[in-house]
Design a protein around this motif. Structure first.
Motif, PDB file in Angstrom:
ATOM      1  N   PHE A  98      95.624  57.995 -31.741  1.00  0.00           N
ATOM      2  CA  PHE A  98      94.714  59.144 -31.777  1.00  0.00           C
ATOM      3  C   PHE A  98      93.478  59.345 -32.215  1.00  0.00           C
ATOM      4  O   PHE A  98      92.564  60.134 -32.440  1.00  0.00           O
ATOM      5  N   GLY A  99      92.740  57.960 -32.152  1.00  0.00           N
ATOM      6  CA  GLY A  99      91.120  57.973 -32.349  1.00  0.00           C
ATOM      7  C   GLY A  99      90.394  57.703 -31.276  1.00  0.00           C
ATOM      8  O   GLY A  99      90.900  58.344 -30.087  1.00  0.00           O
ATOM      9  N   CYS A 100      89.371  56.936 -31.312  1.00  0.00           N
ATOM     10  CA  CYS A 100      88.518  56.891 -30.007  1.00  0.00           C
ATOM     11  C   CYS A 100      88.832  56.284 -28.876  1.00  0.00           C
ATOM     12  O   CYS A 100      88.479  56.436 -27.719  1.00  0.00           O
ATOM     13  N   THR A 101      90.039  55.680 -29.129  1.00  0.00           N
ATOM     14  CA  THR A 101      90.812  55.009 -27.751  1.00  0.00           C
ATOM     15  C   THR A 101      91.736  55.832 -27.190  1.00  0.00           C
ATOM     16  O   THR A 101      92.666  55.421 -26.405  1.00  0.00           O
ATOM     17  N   GLN A 102      91.812  57.184 -27.678  1.00  0.00           N
ATOM     18  CA  GLN A 102      92.932  58.016 -27.132  1.00  0.00           C
ATOM     19  C   GLN A 102      92.755  57.995 -25.576  1.00  0.00           C
ATOM     20  O   GLN A 102      91.886  57.928 -24.941  1.00  0.00           O
ATOM     21  N   LYS A 103      94.044  58.108 -24.985  1.00  0.00           N
ATOM     22  CA  LYS A 103      93.914  58.269 -23.285  1.00  0.00           C
ATOM     23  C   LYS A 103      94.601  59.783 -23.044  1.00  0.00           C
ATOM     24  O   LYS A 103      95.636  60.187 -23.916  1.00  0.00           O
ATOM     25  N   GLN A 104      94.482  60.053 -21.882  1.00  0.00           N
ATOM     26  CA  GLN A 104      95.147  61.456 -21.416  1.00  0.00           C
ATOM     27  C   GLN A 104      96.597  61.422 -21.627  1.00  0.00           C
ATOM     28  O   GLN A 104      97.215  62.261 -21.986  1.00  0.00           O
ATOM     29  N   GLU A 105      97.124  60.245 -21.154  1.00  0.00           N
ATOM     30  CA  GLU A 105      98.613  60.442 -20.912  1.00  0.00           C
ATOM     31  C   GLU A 105      99.216  60.241 -22.540  1.00  0.00           C
ATOM     32  O   GLU A 105     100.531  60.384 -22.775  1.00  0.00           O
ATOM     33  N   ASP A 106      98.336  59.885 -23.595  1.00  0.00           N
ATOM     34  CA  ASP A 106      98.781  59.814 -25.161  1.00  0.00           C
ATOM     35  C   ASP A 106      98.865  60.899 -25.656  1.00  0.00           C
ATOM     36  O   ASP A 106      99.432  61.166 -26.692  1.00  0.00           O
ATOM     37  N   LEU A 107      97.916  62.040 -24.908  1.00  0.00           N
ATOM     38  CA  LEU A 107      98.043  63.272 -25.711  1.00  0.00           C
ATOM     39  C   LEU A 107      99.247  64.173 -25.676  1.00  0.00           C
ATOM     40  O   LEU A 107      99.777  64.453 -24.680  1.00  0.00           O
ATOM     41  N   PRO A 108      99.221  65.248 -26.471  1.00  0.00           N
ATOM     42  CA  PRO A 108     100.347  66.054 -26.677  1.00  0.00           C
ATOM     43  C   PRO A 108     100.086  67.019 -25.527  1.00  0.00           C
ATOM     44  O   PRO A 108      99.118  67.334 -25.118  1.00  0.00           O
ATOM     45  N   GLU A 109     100.931  67.590 -24.864  1.00  0.00           N
ATOM     46  CA  GLU A 109     100.959  68.346 -23.623  1.00  0.00           C
ATOM     47  C   GLU A 109     100.791  69.980 -24.001  1.00  0.00           C
ATOM     48  O   GLU A 109     101.401  70.157 -24.974  1.00  0.00           O
ATOM     49  N   PHE A 110      99.982  70.549 -23.324  1.00  0.00           N
ATOM     50  CA  PHE A 110      99.744  71.884 -23.408  1.00  0.00           C
ATOM     51  C   PHE A 110     100.490  72.718 -22.529  1.00  0.00           C
ATOM     52  O   PHE A 110     101.123  72.017 -21.509  1.00  0.00           O
ATOM     53  N   GLN A 151      95.740  69.006 -35.937  1.00  0.00           N
ATOM     54  CA  GLN A 151      97.113  68.586 -36.583  1.00  0.00           C
ATOM     55  C   GLN A 151      98.010  68.224 -35.357  1.00  0.00           C
ATOM     56  O   GLN A 151      98.902  67.318 -35.936  1.00  0.00           O
ATOM     57  N   LEU A 152      97.857  68.440 -34.336  1.00  0.00           N
ATOM     58  CA  LEU A 152      98.782  67.626 -33.296  1.00  0.00           C
ATOM     59  C   LEU A 152      98.153  66.320 -33.031  1.00  0.00           C
ATOM     60  O   LEU A 152      98.738  65.417 -32.329  1.00  0.00           O
TER      61      LEU A 152
END
Length: 447
Positions: A17-29, A135-136
């Motif tokens: 969840f830090g600066c190396t976050q990638k699109q595929e790691d993020l929670p879906e909207f 929070q997500l």
């Protein structure tokens, strides 16, 4: 040992969840996030008493902002450049490490903030929304990058907004009701001035012109009690006098009159009601949720419906101020019963064609194209405004009910509803053919 585990968890959290976050790691909207945003946009419209044509214009540009973001990252979507009238190629910002869906939502918020008079209400919503994103697990970098991307997209959309000629309407002389027995005149209780008499000068999104789908002429005004017009007038009058409970419920369900007023002693108080376009945007959200559409599909459906709404209002308003027909309330008070009051308050613009009928026909055609003719759903769009939910077996059945509700409510004649629906269906078909045909051609060229 406990300290080592805590450090390991902290390090793993930073990597995800830090600066190396990638699109595929993020929670879906999801579609639900679009629905919440559109509900907030509608809330601001109610607060500002935004008139129906202008509300449709807002929905169109707000939706386009999110759509263009997704079109830059999803191969199933094609930009509206070369599809909509004068729509520019939207430059892709050079921003890395952002969330596509988050950016789309933020672009919609950015445009809503700029285009709506009380945009500060959207700004507060955006702040709360971003707090929930944190929070997500969305990092500050991802949020900042997504905001920057959204701002660049919204800036380009707003340039398109400013070129649609709406801002020049204020330069036209004030509208004065035309003389003549069969012409429209302001109605009780507030006797508001005519709303958007020059809306047909706004650039359509897909139509060749405001008059492209000019409907059949209205039945001509005639004081003769044996004339087709007077028989139609009597139908409205008698409907109110014998109004069944179910017809009353239908009329109230589809009221959607932002201008409704209520006498309160010596004061006149406005009643909070959404516009017809807001109702169909809400139906779109409900349909996307039930059909389990992904985020990109939901963005597209909301955008195409909003485009249909704007073009339908432009077409309808073009006819309203051409035929300029008298409202039933005015005619009944003059020729039948001076004390007569319709169930619904008469909105402040000419009668023919019915705006709700026109935009309902267009919206129903578009939604039927994407989801089929027998798509059942529960419409709970206005529950928060005190209107109970209602079940429908198809979008077309809803459109037909919306149309006849205007007769039940005493604010439209039958031909305005039926011809308005026909007008809307043609516009909906045109919108779909324009967008899907051109998008398919653009997709083929891209391959």
């Amino acid at each position: 040992m406990r300290g080592s585990v805590s450090f390991l968890l902290l390090w793993m959290s930073t990597m995800i969840f830090g600066c190396t976050q990638k699109q595929e790691d993020l929670p879906e909207f999801r579609n639900e996030d679009i629905r919440r945003l559109m509900a907030k946009v509608t809330e601001v419209m109610v607060h500002d008493v935004t008139n129906p044509p202008l509300a449709a214009r807002f929905f169109a540009y707000i939706s386009l902002s999110g759509y263009e973001v997704m079109a830059q990252h999803d191969s199933t979507l094609q930009s509206m450049a070369g599809v909509l009238n004068e729509f520019p190629v939207i430059a892709k910002p050079e921003v890395e490490d952002h969330s596509h869906s988050l950016t789309a939502l933020l672009a919609m918020m950015q445009t809503a903030r700029k285009i709506q008079p009380s945009g500060s209400m959207i700004q507060l919503y955006e702040q709360q929304f971003l707090d929930s994103c944190r929070q997500l697990g969305y990092s500050e970098d991802i949020i900042a990058h997504s905001q920057n991307y959204a701002q660049e997209i919204s800036k380009q959309i707003m340039a398109y907004v400013k070129s649609d000629h709406y801002s020049t309407i204020s330069n036209y002389p004030k509208y004065t009701p035309l003389e003549g027995k069969g012409n429209w005149y302001p109605t009780p209780p507030a006797y508001f001035a005519a709303v958007e008499p020059h809306f047909n000068t706004v650039r359509p999104l897909t139509l060749d012109s405001a008059s492209q789908f000019k409907p059949a002429p209205p039945i001509a005004f005639n004081e003769d009690k044996d004339s087709p017009y007077f028989r139609m007038l009597m139908e409205v009058y008698e409907e109110k006098n014998t109004l069944p409970l179910e017809h009353r419920r239908i009329a109230s369900f589809w009221d959607c009159n932002p201008f409704a007023m209520e006498n309160n002693g010596h004061l006149m108080v406005g009643l909070k009601k959404i516009s017809p376009g807001a109702h169909w945007m809400g139906i779109t959200s409900i349909a996307c949720e039930k059909a389990q559409k992904n985020f990109a599909e939901s963005v597209k459906m909301h955008t195409v419906v909003a485009i249909g709404l704007m073009d339908a209002f432009i077409s309808c308003w073009d006819e309203k101020y051409r035929s300029n027909r008298i409202r039933p309330e005015t005619a009944i008070r003059k020729y039948i019963d001076p004390t007569w009051v319709p169930l619904l308050q008469t909105p402040p613009f000419p009668e023919y064609t019915s705006g709700h009928s026109t935009i309902s026909g267009a919206s129903a055609y578009i939604l039927t194209h994407y989801l089929g003719d027998n798509f059942s759903y529960t419409d709970d769009v206005e529950v928060s405004y005190g209107i109970p939910a209602r079940d429908f077996t198809s979008f077309m059945s809803a459109a037909k009910e919306a149309a006849v509700s205007r007769l039940y409510g005493g604010i439209h004649y039958r031909d305005a509803n039926e011809n308005g629906t026909a007008q809307g269906l043609k516009i909906g078909e045109w919108v779909i053919n324009t967008i899907e045909k051109q998008s398919s051609q653009n997709l083929a060229k891209a391959k």
